[in-house]
Enzyme design. Structure first.
Site, PDB file in Angstrom:
ATOM      1  N   ASP A 168       0.824  -1.206   0.000  1.00 33.80           N
ATOM      2  CA  ASP A 168       0.000   0.000   0.000  1.00 33.80           C
ATOM      3  C   ASP A 168       0.862   1.262   0.000  1.00 33.80           C
ATOM      4  O   ASP A 168       0.530   2.257  -0.651  1.00 33.80           O
ATOM      5  CB  ASP A 168      -0.901   0.029   1.244  1.00 33.80           C
ATOM      6  N   GLU A 212      -6.471 -11.008  -4.854  1.00 31.68           N
ATOM      7  CA  GLU A 212      -6.258 -12.050  -3.858  1.00 31.68           C
ATOM      8  C   GLU A 212      -7.343 -13.123  -3.864  1.00 31.68           C
ATOM      9  O   GLU A 212      -7.365 -13.980  -2.981  1.00 31.68           O
ATOM     10  CB  GLU A 212      -6.099 -11.411  -2.479  1.00 31.68           C
ATOM     11  N   LYS A 270     -11.127  -9.796  -6.612  1.00 32.38           N
ATOM     12  CA  LYS A 270     -11.313  -9.016  -5.393  1.00 32.38           C
ATOM     13  C   LYS A 270     -11.060  -7.542  -5.675  1.00 32.38           C
ATOM     14  O   LYS A 270     -11.743  -6.669  -5.153  1.00 32.38           O
ATOM     15  CB  LYS A 270     -10.359  -9.504  -4.304  1.00 32.38           C
TER      16      LYS A 270
END
Length: 773
Positions: A360, A502, A614
């Site tokens: 991130d 994921e 996802k």
């Protein structure tokens, strides 16, 4: 959830409901990058999480992976009125209002409380975490009674806290001078980090008595007050935290000649005792008073906003507030003071993900610092460099060369800290195996890519020679050794990975991973060639000693030339991985439009058998490297994969929004931006366990890199705006090559101008009046 009311510089709610409190605790989090305090209310509430964190103080407990320990609480207060505990319910109060002021970090709550006997008390509670002095937080409580009453106020330092039941601290030492000084010293079990918390409460009341209030792991003051009608009772509390891991006490070594470890925002430490310094700071702040310290902190906030504010001219306040809400949280979650620390997936707002650092930082949070305060971006990369020895160990554990950075990272010497198991599986009822620590390898290239972008924007050769070149070479060596030869295809494959999506595990040749790995290896080769052409034999020699990469150049080039790179099929669709396009499809209507969570119906193992994402994966690749494919291919892939994405990650909406903006799909982009901005503000994804940190950086990216259209092409700045129709203009500050520019974009033109001054710590490079010229 409760409707949140937004102002240009505020977030507020006007009704108390215990069911919404966990979310409010996250949204109203306060901090300064060193210290973070969850926005739990002052009075006791069943189920509340009174989290207090200090960046970098990771500790492990009973063999579990390390986490930031929840520190003793200094904000909690128990107030009784004629023996009745002040505790809000649906009918015992009125005129409720809670406000977080984004401009200066002040949080306040106001309401009129009515006791069971009918007595009314006007209550006001205020608090802030200082941006002037990172160790300081302050609180003020005001009570005005409409008729006489006997009050008790219990305040102090409560060490009866845990991380979801895990207790990280020894009992420690306690001391109290009632009404003047409270202190608690303690130590983490495994890491040995020492902590000191000190409070200096000051009560203003006509008639009261103060006594010591002590229990296991708790020390404080109990005030007995006889309040007159109309009297205002005011309790101010100055609290300070110090740790042995603070830069001014730490005895570790830094590999950088210009290390900032001995420089702090509040000056060098006054003693060698964290307890003495905590007491001294608390006493000093108490003497100066709440308003004085708030003013100093507000001035520090103003300096931040002068550099970072995004001004959106629109009739709808949501967008302006969302931008400033994101910028507020970006500041309070980022340890700008210390290169040994990084940003957690929840910042300092909650225990989720154990406050670990993920990809991130580099792919969602890094840009907002790189283009506003590049020296902060530099420190975030230095953190990664300090973890490089552990990254090399991890690569070696898997029989590979170079370095493999952890998927989840904590303290600089912890190495990989990804848990092996997660929450219960909805199908099997057993803990879900977590494979990201062994399979989600793209973090390696993400870090190298951030190093490249930093150098591209700053020309900071000193950084590259100290660590940047080494990081890119070590990650390239890993990829080259990780690739496996496919004799049939005469290519190198990368098997057994998880890409950004994921819901696709154990895949081969994930497009994002392979393209990023290819870029990583080729960038290493370009670096070696540039250094050779520049006659930097000494630098090459040093890099060979550190990495062995110079002598492996031909070997890396072979891997780079023959690495499998998924190409568009006959429809123009880039395979997310080798198997994805052959998988059956699943009707996602109930999950994309009906609000149902797909993991309530399927487990991840089942989802791996469908074309279900996802979050952005191929779209993430096209967003990060928009020049890889022509626009028609980008459009086809955006449409194909967006239709199959359930956006179950807070990282997803903003990537799709940026890509849609660059494609000129302004309405679509704005729709997705609103979803990205509402991840926390609208409760689209649960924020009960903490703010979605990457979503905060994603909001900045949507506005600046998406709608304003700022990009870097061939080392030069370019702009291709696609503003939402409802925005008249957007203005922001931007740093490029050491010069700061003020940029305003509207529907007709782009206006820019230098604001003067070279960004601290960066070499001026003589930019002309045109950015990027």
């Amino acid at each position: 959830m409760e409707k949140i009311e937004l102002g240009e510089w505020s977030v507020s709610v006007s009704r108390w409901d215990r069911a919404w409190q966990p979310q409010m605790e996250s949204l109203f989090c306060q901090g300064n990058g060193y210290l973070g305090v969850r926005g739990a209310v002052d009075e006791p509430v069943p189920g509340q999480k009174r989290d207090t964190f200090i960046a970098g103080t990771y500790d492990s407990c009973f063999g579990e992976v390390s986490e930031l320990p929840n520190l003793p609480d200094v904000m909690g207060k128990e107030i009784t009125i004629d023996g009745e505990l002040l505790q809000l319910s649906g009918r015992n109060h009125e005129d409720y209002c809670a406000v977080l002021h984004l401009d200066n970090g002040l949080a306040e709550r106001r309401f009129t409380y009515r006791t069971e006997q009918g007595k009314q008390v006007k209550v006001k509670m205020e608090r802030f975490v200082s941006l002037k002095n990172r160790h300081l937080l302050m609180q003020r409580l005001s009570l005005i009674l409409e008729e006489p009453a006997e009050l008790e106020i219990r305040t102090g330092i409560n060490g009866q806290v845990s991380n979801s039941g895990a207790q990280h601290f020894t009992e420690g030492t306690r001391h109290c001078v009632p009404g003047e000084r409270e202190e608690l010293a303690f130590q983490a079990w495994d890491s040995g980090v020492r902590f000191a918390a000190a409070c200096a409460p000051r009560l203003t009341a006509g008639s009261y008595h103060a006594s010591i209030d002590m229990d296991r792991r708790r020390i404080g003051t109990l005030y007995h007050i006889s309040a007159e009608k109309g009297e205002e009772i005011v309790l101010e509390n100055a609290a300070a935290f110090y740790t042995s891991r603070d830069a001014e006490y730490w005895d570790g070594e830094s590999p950088f000649a210009d290390t900032p470890f001995k420089e702090t925002a509040c000056g060098k430490h006054k003693s060698l005792s964290i307890v003495d310094d905590a007491n001294a700071l608390a006493a000093e702040a108490a003497k100066a008073g709440f308003d004085h310290s708030l003013k100093e902190s507000g001035e520090a906030w103003q300096r931040y906003w002068d550099l970072h504010d995004i001004r959106i001219d629109s009739d709808e306040v949501f967008d302006s507030c969302a931008a400033r809400f994101a910028l507020y949280h970006l500041r309070i979650m980022t340890p700008v003071h210390d290169e040994r620390m990084n940003i957690g997936a929840k910042g300092l707002s909650g225990e989720a993900y154990k406050c670990h650092t993920f990809w991130d930082t580099e792919m969602f949070l890094f840009s907002s610092w790189l283009y506003t305060e590049p020296e902060v971006a530099r420190r975030l990369l230095r953190y990664r460099y300090l973890t490089l020895p552990k990254a090399k160990e991890k690569a070696a554990q898997y029989g590979c060369e170079g370095a493999l950075f952890p998927w989840e990272s904590a303290w600089i010497t912890d190495g990989e800290v990804t848990p092996s198991e997660g929450a219960p599986d909805v199908v099997t009822g057993k803990p879900i195996p977590i494979y990201t620590g062994t399979q989600e390898l793209h973090v390696n290239a993400d870090i190298a890519y951030a190093v490249h972008r930093y150098f591209e924007a700053t020309d900071d050769t000193a950084f590259m020679e100290a660590c940047g070149y080494e990081m890119i070479l070590e990650t390239a060596l890993y990829w080259a050794s990780r690739a496996e030869w496919n004799e049939e295809k005469k290519q190198y494959d990368i098997h057994g990975v998880i890409g950004p999506d994921e819901y696709s595990e154990h895949v081969s040749n994930n497009a994002y991973t392979n393209y990023m790995a290819s870029w990583n290896i080729n960038e290493a080769l370009r670096i070696l060639e540039r250094l050779r052409q520049a006659g930097k034999a000494d630098i090459l020699e040093a890099l060979e000693k550190k990495t062995g990469a110079v002598s492996r150049e031909v070997w890396m080039k072979d891997r780079a030339e023959k690495l499998t790179l998924p190409k568009p099929d006959g429809r123009g669709i880039i395979p997310q991985d080798e198997a994805f396009l052959n998988l059956p499809e699943l009707d996602l209507t109930p999950f994309k439009k009906g609000g149902r969570k797909i993991l309530e119906s399927f487990n991840v193992e089942q989802l791996c058998g469908y074309q279900v994402l996802k979050q952005a994966d191929v779209v993430m690749l096209l967003s990060s490297m928009p020049d890889l494919f022509p626009e028609d291919i980008i459009l086809k892939n955006y449409q194909y994969y967006e239709a199959r994405c359930v956006h179950d990650s807070s990282l997803s909406f903003n990537v799709h929004s940026m890509t849609a903006a660059r494609l000129g799909m302004t309405e679509e982009s704005f729709r997705l931006f609103r979803k990205a901005a509402g991840v926390d503000l609208n409760g689209g994804l649960s924020s009960a366990d903490g703010i979605h940190a990457a979503a905060m950086g994603g909001i900045w990216q949507c506005i600046v890199l998406g709608f304003a259209g700022l990009s870097v092409k061939d080392g030069r700045l370019a702009m291709e705006p696609h503003l939402p129709e409802s925005w008249r203009s957007v203005s922001f500050s931007f740093v490029w090559k050491g010069e700061r520019f003020e940029i305003t974009v509207d529907h007709e033109e782009v206006r820019y101008g230098k604001t003067g001054g070279c960004s601290k710590g960066l070499r001026p490079v003589g930019v002309t009046d045109e950015p990027g010229a």
